[in-house]
Design an enzyme around this catalytic site. Structure first.
Site, PDB file in Angstrom:
ATOM      1  N   GLY A 127       0.896  -1.250  -0.022  1.00 52.61           N
ATOM      2  CA  GLY A 127      -0.141  -0.019  -0.144  1.00 52.61           C
ATOM      3  C   GLY A 127       0.793   1.339  -0.076  1.00 52.61           C
ATOM      4  O   GLY A 127       2.246   1.341  -0.063  1.00 52.61           O
ATOM      5  N   TYR A 139      -2.031   7.469   7.923  1.00 56.39           N
ATOM      6  CA  TYR A 139      -1.703   8.210   9.065  1.00 56.39           C
ATOM      7  C   TYR A 139      -2.191   7.391  10.316  1.00 56.39           C
ATOM      8  O   TYR A 139      -3.264   6.948  10.335  1.00 56.39           O
ATOM      9  CB  TYR A 139      -2.442   9.389   9.228  1.00 56.39           C
ATOM     10  CG  TYR A 139      -2.421  10.380  10.325  1.00 56.39           C
ATOM     11  CD1 TYR A 139      -1.073  10.753  10.861  1.00 56.39           C
ATOM     12  CD2 TYR A 139      -3.617  10.759  10.852  1.00 56.39           C
ATOM     13  CE1 TYR A 139      -0.980  11.632  11.931  1.00 56.39           C
ATOM     14  CE2 TYR A 139      -3.618  11.515  12.180  1.00 56.39           C
ATOM     15  CZ  TYR A 139      -2.114  11.984  12.581  1.00 56.39           C
ATOM     16  OH  TYR A 139      -2.279  12.879  13.642  1.00 56.39           O
ATOM     17  N   GLY A 175      -3.348  -3.231   5.384  1.00 51.67           N
ATOM     18  CA  GLY A 175      -1.983  -3.327   4.817  1.00 51.67           C
ATOM     19  C   GLY A 175      -1.231  -4.516   5.364  1.00 51.67           C
ATOM     20  O   GLY A 175      -1.151  -4.385   6.647  1.00 51.67           O
ATOM     21  N   GLY A 228      -1.591  -5.115   9.252  1.00 56.84           N
ATOM     22  CA  GLY A 228      -2.731  -5.363   9.593  1.00 56.84           C
ATOM     23  C   GLY A 228      -3.936  -4.090   9.304  1.00 56.84           C
ATOM     24  O   GLY A 228      -3.825  -3.752   8.122  1.00 56.84           O
ATOM     25  N   CYS A 230      -3.698   6.612   1.295  1.00 56.46           N
ATOM     26  CA  CYS A 230      -3.612   5.364   0.259  1.00 56.46           C
ATOM     27  C   CYS A 230      -3.443   5.581  -1.083  1.00 56.46           C
ATOM     28  O   CYS A 230      -3.761   4.886  -1.737  1.00 56.46           O
ATOM     29  CB  CYS A 230      -5.084   4.594   0.505  1.00 56.46           C
ATOM     30  SG  CYS A 230      -5.048   4.160   2.526  1.00 56.46           S
TER      31      CYS A 230
END
Length: 222
Positions: A84, A88, A151, A162, A180
């Protein structure tokens, strides 16, 4: 933070998901512990779920492009080994790290992502929030707004990293990035729909939904 990798009893039944609630942990420290567990585990090592929060940090995945980090300011940017783009993390966001043996469970990567998404969708439904996944953009959404990011990193058939669910946090720093990798992607959080929600109230139900999706029995350690 304890030395989690060395504290794992290898004799525990692989049919359990060992769940640890670790509080607020520096991102780099948690990442190092995840890598150590993954590299040190064997065919009998039980799977783990770590529930954490992080101090404010942007994390840039393997596919990340510098142009998606618009204006980080005083928030650090950490390059990481998950899939990915950039996202944040901050207090008020519930992060669930899934340290899981995909090969042992005979689960592929795409199926794993879908199971994590379904666990989140079921959790949100418990609170009366209708959410959905998108095939073209992993994560969980409420209408057009993203409420949770996913991710993973796969190493020797085992995954770590996770998901991150926005619960009750300052969303403003998401405007400093293209979340993303999507310019203009709107972010939301559970508090927008359930004003009195608390992060602590989500830990046990999220853990149970994840254990169900992974076909494991939850074992709460702390």
């Amino acid at each position: 933070m304890p030395n989690l990798a060395s504290s794992l009893p290898q004799s525990s039944a692989p049919s359990t998901l060992r769940i640890r609630s670790l509080g607020c942990v520096e991102y780099a420290e948690c990442l190092q512990a995840m890598r150590a567990l993954t590299l040190g585990r064997n065919a009998n090592t039980p799977d783990e779920l770590w529930l954490v929060q992080h101090p404010a940090v942007f994390t840039q995945g393997l596919a990340g492009k510098a142009e998606h980090v618009l204006a980080p300011g005083d928030i650090p940017v950490v390059q990481v080994d998950r899939g990915g783009q950039v996202t944040y993390h901050a207090p008020g966001q519930l992060v669930a790290y899934v340290l899981f043996d995909l090969a042992r469970a005979k689960i592929g990567v795409r199926e794993m992502v879908e199971r994590l998404e379904q666990a989140l969708i079921a959790l949100l439904a418990d609170f009366g929030v209708q959410a959905h996944a998108r095939r073209d953009a992993p994560g969980v959404y409420v209408d057009a707004c993203k409420i949770a990011s996913l991710g993973l990193k796969i190493r020797q058939g085992r995954c770590y990293h996770g998901l991150a669910l926005n619960v009750d946090m300052d969303l403003a720093p998401f405007s400093r990035i293209n979340p993303c990798g999507y310019a203009g992607l709107r972010m939301c959080q559970l508090r927008d729909f359930v004003p009195d929600v608390t992060l602590d109230a989500l830990k046990i139900p999220l853990a149970r939904h994840l254990a169900t999706q992974l076909g494991l029995e939850p074992l709460f350690l702390e």
